[in-house]
Design a protein around this motif. Structure first.
Motif, PDB file in Angstrom:
ATOM      1  N   LEU A   1       0.835  -1.201   0.000  1.00 55.32           N
ATOM      2  CA  LEU A   1       0.000   0.000   0.000  1.00 55.32           C
ATOM      3  C   LEU A   1       0.869   1.250   0.000  1.00 55.32           C
TER       4      LEU A   1
ATOM      5  N   GLY B   1      -5.468   2.522  -5.049  1.00 51.62           N
ATOM      6  CA  GLY B   1      -5.749   2.313  -3.638  1.00 51.62           C
ATOM      7  C   GLY B   1      -5.925   0.861  -3.255  1.00 51.62           C
TER       8      GLY B   1
ATOM      9  N   HIS C   1      -9.156   2.219   1.494  1.00 51.37           N
ATOM     10  CA  HIS C   1      -7.857   2.606   0.964  1.00 51.37           C
ATOM     11  C   HIS C   1      -8.009   3.382  -0.342  1.00 51.37           C
TER      12      HIS C   1
ATOM     13  N   TYR D   1      -4.949   5.063   8.009  1.00 50.83           N
ATOM     14  CA  TYR D   1      -4.263   5.197   6.727  1.00 50.83           C
ATOM     15  C   TYR D   1      -4.041   6.663   6.390  1.00 50.83           C
TER      16      TYR D   1
ATOM     17  N   SER E   1       0.916   4.065  -2.938  1.00 50.26           N
ATOM     18  CA  SER E   1       0.622   5.450  -2.567  1.00 50.26           C
ATOM     19  C   SER E   1       1.701   6.396  -3.088  1.00 50.26           C
TER      20      SER E   1
END
Length: 288
Positions: free
Chosen positions: A40, A220, A226, A99, A44
């Motif tokens: 993740l 995401g 997310h 997050y 990102s």
């Protein structure tokens, strides 16, 4: 102190208060949430620091953009997420603060390295003397993110009960100050925004924000929360740092109207996305 200085001070206090409130509720696991999920984290960083700047570079190369628009978009594309991002995520409907909070801190830390590197790449690509006031950027990050967040975390550890009682009124005062400050800033700057805005500027800013939502949402991952966080993060960038970068390179250019227009466009385009994600979150919660 004139009216404009008072408005900016009110905005700074509101943002610092909001981040302090994050700290009152934050835990170390929240801050490490994204670090403990390397996949993740990588997606990102790619969405925010690779794909978005590349798209902006392409726009600057192939579109006849006014110089203030081009410089502002380039600066926005390498700026970290704004301190109000986790608040937007909460409105999108879900317990997604870990997050968002982790991304806020990680991007602020990473930007100390990535912003000068990106500016050096822009310098090479466009054969123009780009520069960056690294000290100014660090001061902004300290004032608007690290210091109030650390103060909130420390306060919650020393006086947890008082911190919980302060949380709701602090959020209310910060939100009120922010709303008043933004309204006053828009009222005083609307003529400048209108007079300096061109059709190509509006199209470029809309394309930047829309691309941010699409890229962030797709990268995401499968978890709805997310995707929502990264979409908002990729489209929403730190205007104060973007202004510092732009002003360091072209001190005589009026960048504030273009940045205000970006904030307006981003806010308006976020409304339908947030509503859609909130409805999707409710459906996902009922079926899971």
């Amino acid at each position: 102190m004139n009216a404009k200085a008072l408005i900016l001070l009110a905005l700074q206090i509101a943002i610092a208060g909001t981040v302090f409130a994050y700290g009152l509720r934050a835990s170390y696991s929240d801050l490490l949430y994204i670090v403990n999920r390397p996949g993740l984290l990588l997606r990102s960083l790619i969405a925010m620091l690779v794909i978005t700047p590349l798209m902006v570079v392409a726009c600057v190369y192939f579109l006849d953009l006014p110089q203030p628009t081009a410089v502002v978009l380039l600066a926005l594309s390498v700026s970290p997420v704004p301190p109000l991002l986790p608040q937007k995520e909460r409105k999108a409907g879900g317990a997604i603060a870990p997050y968002g909070l982790g991304l806020l801190v990680v991007l602020a830390l990473v930007s100390i390295i990535t912003v000068p590197l990106s500016i050096a790449v822009f310098d090479w690509l466009f054969a123009q003397p780009f520069a960056v006031g690294l000290t100014a950027i660090i001061i902004i990050l300290l004032k608007m993110i690290f210091a109030p967040l650390a103060a909130g975390i420390l306060f919650s550890k020393l006086m947890p009960r008082v911190g919980l009682r302060l949380l709701r009124p602090l959020r209310l005062v910060a939100a009120t100050l922010l709303a008043i400050g933004v309204a006053a800033l828009l009222a005083g700057s609307w003529h400048a925004v209108w007079s300096t805005t061109s059709q190509s500027t509006v199209v470029a800013i809309v394309a930047f924000v829309l691309a941010g939502f699409v890229v962030g949402h797709l990268l995401g991952g499968p978890k709805p929360e997310h995707a929502t966080v990264l979409a908002l993060a990729t489209a929403s960038r730190h205007p104060a740092i973007a202004l510092a970068i732009a002003s360091a390179n072209y001190p005589g250019e009026p960048f504030a109207p273009t940045l205000i227009l970006y904030l307006l466009v981003c806010t308006l385009m976020a409304i339908p996305y947030v509503k859609w994600r909130r409805s999707r979150s409710a459906v996902y919660a009922r079926t899971s």
